[in-house]
Scaffold this active site. Sequence first.
Site, short mmCIF file in Angstrom:
data_model
loop_
_atom_site.label_atom_id
_atom_site.label_comp_id
_atom_site.label_asym_id
_atom_site.label_seq_id
_atom_site.Cartn_x
_atom_site.Cartn_y
_atom_site.Cartn_z
N ASP A 203 0.86 -1.19 0.00
CA ASP A 203 0.00 0.00 0.00
C ASP A 203 0.89 1.23 0.00
O ASP A 203 2.12 1.13 0.11
CB ASP A 203 -0.92 -0.03 1.24
CG ASP A 203 -2.24 0.71 1.03
OD1 ASP A 203 -2.21 1.87 0.58
OD2 ASP A 203 -3.31 0.14 1.34
N GLY A 229 4.49 1.01 -1.66
CA GLY A 229 4.59 1.15 -3.11
C GLY A 229 3.32 1.76 -3.69
O GLY A 229 2.31 1.89 -3.00
N ASP A 230 3.44 2.12 -4.98
CA ASP A 230 2.32 2.69 -5.72
C ASP A 230 1.99 1.71 -6.84
O ASP A 230 2.84 1.46 -7.71
CB ASP A 230 2.75 4.06 -6.28
CG ASP A 230 1.65 4.73 -7.10
OD1 ASP A 230 0.87 4.00 -7.75
OD2 ASP A 230 1.58 5.96 -7.07
N HIS A 249 -12.72 -1.11 -8.40
CA HIS A 249 -13.89 -0.24 -8.63
C HIS A 249 -13.56 1.26 -8.54
O HIS A 249 -14.33 2.08 -8.99
CB HIS A 249 -15.08 -0.63 -7.73
CG HIS A 249 -14.98 -0.20 -6.30
ND1 HIS A 249 -16.08 -0.20 -5.46
CD2 HIS A 249 -13.93 0.22 -5.55
CE1 HIS A 249 -15.70 0.22 -4.27
NE2 HIS A 249 -14.40 0.47 -4.30
C1 LIG Z 1 -10.87 1.48 -0.97
S1 LIG Z 1 -9.44 1.05 -0.06
C2 LIG Z 1 -9.58 -0.69 0.01
C3 LIG Z 1 -8.99 -1.29 1.23
C4 LIG Z 1 -9.03 -2.82 1.39
N1 LIG Z 1 -8.42 -3.52 0.28
C5 LIG Z 1 -10.43 -3.30 1.59
O1 LIG Z 1 -11.01 -3.96 0.73
O2 LIG Z 1 -10.99 -3.01 2.66
C6 LIG Z 1 -8.20 1.36 -1.26
C7 LIG Z 1 -6.79 1.10 -0.76
O3 LIG Z 1 -5.90 1.27 -1.86
C8 LIG Z 1 -4.78 2.01 -1.45
N2 LIG Z 1 -4.26 2.72 -2.62
C9 LIG Z 1 -4.82 3.72 -3.32
N3 LIG Z 1 -4.05 4.10 -4.33
C10 LIG Z 1 -2.96 3.29 -4.28
C11 LIG Z 1 -1.78 3.18 -5.09
N4 LIG Z 1 -1.61 3.97 -6.14
N5 LIG Z 1 -0.86 2.24 -4.75
C12 LIG Z 1 -1.04 1.43 -3.67
N6 LIG Z 1 -2.15 1.49 -2.88
C13 LIG Z 1 -3.07 2.41 -3.19
C14 LIG Z 1 -5.32 2.95 -0.41
O4 LIG Z 1 -4.29 3.43 0.43
C15 LIG Z 1 -6.33 2.05 0.31
O5 LIG Z 1 -5.72 1.33 1.36
#
Ligand SMILES: C[S@@+](CC[C@H](N)C(=O)[O-])C[C@H]1O[C@@H](n2cnc3c(N)ncnc32)[C@H](O)[C@@H]1O
Length: 340
Positions: A203, A229-230, A249
């Site tokens: 994350d 990471g991204d 989504h």
């Molecule tokens: C809507 S939450 C979902 C959390 C979890 N997977 C769940 O189902 O409860 C989206 C997650 O994606 C992470 N996220 C968003 N953009 C991201 C990126 N570019 N790279 C890595 N993680 C990312 C956010 O920090 C967050 O934890």
Amino acid sequence: MSPPTPDRILQTGMAFWGSKALLSAVELGLFTTLAQDGPLTGEELRERLGLHPRAVPDFPDTLLALGFLEREGDGVAATYRNTAETATFLDRRSPAYVGGILEMANARLYGFWNSLTEGLRTGVPQNEAKTGGDLFGSIYGTPESLKGFLQAMTGLSAGAGRAMAAKFPWKKYKTFIDVGGAQGGVAVQLALAHKHLSGGNYDLAVVGPIFEEYVRSFKLDGRLKFHPGDFFKDPLPSSDVIIMGHILHDWNLEEKRALVAKTYKALPKGGAYIIHEAIIDDDRRKNAFGLLMSLNMLIETPGGFDYTGADGQGWMKDAGFRKTRVVPLAGPDSMLIGVK
Ligand SMILES: C[S@@+](CC[C@H](N)C(=O)[O-])C[C@H]1O[C@@H](n2cnc3c(N)ncnc32)[C@H](O)[C@@H]1O
């Protein structure tokens, strides 16, 4: 055939009354107060929560009639206590607390959904983005809002995590990475249920300390690690299973396909990809929560939308996955499984 009645129309049309009564009760910590100090009379509850005299007995009696409180005795001496459900899931000190998602709904979505009509007309997000921010930028802006959001995700996904622990053949696999795993709600459920599994959360770096604190509280820090990471810019770590919950989504079709393709590349042969969210039924008739979630993506993101199991399996097949299937989890949630 009995003649039609307006009952369901009126119930749904006015459902925001009941919704806001519950959300305000969570915001006020009513269920936590009753769990700690209850049973309490209406007057005792009013004092503890700092409410105006007009709030009682209507507010607690409304929650009673909606099925969220129990009451014993009559008149001013009557006392209120939690139901089994609210004691388990809405006491902030309970490990099964799901109020995080409701706190987020109350603080953000309830107001943003007031602009649904504008969103439907323009296709433009109706959240913080309207005033120049972006979803993750604004939520991640302060440590409190970041933690609140990540806890909310745990509330939304821990149940799905428990179901995933039971319904996926974990014996065949040793390692998993939850990509965008937030606080670790799913990872913790998997590690609790399967002692042979080790894994992690990939994350954004800011999420690390909050994930690590949550994992430590279950004494799982030996088996669950954080990988910063991204997912659009950096490679995904390799592991036997890659999970993405409520990730696809958020993004438009091109971005969804890019994430599916990137996951395929990161998996070993025989590795599995698990996508979980409120996947819409293929006929788009039944999963009202999934369809509402997709409207919520219109409110929250520039191009995000929810999708059917057939849509998701198509993207997986196009990326090269050999076998795909949809397995229902809990409530409106399903997982989409692809094997490389
Ligand atoms: C809507 S939450 C979902 C959390 C979890 N997977 C769940 O189902 O409860 C989206 C997650 O994606 C992470 N996220 C968003 N953009 C991201 C990126 N570019 N790279 C890595 N993680 C990312 C956010 O920090 C967050 O934890």
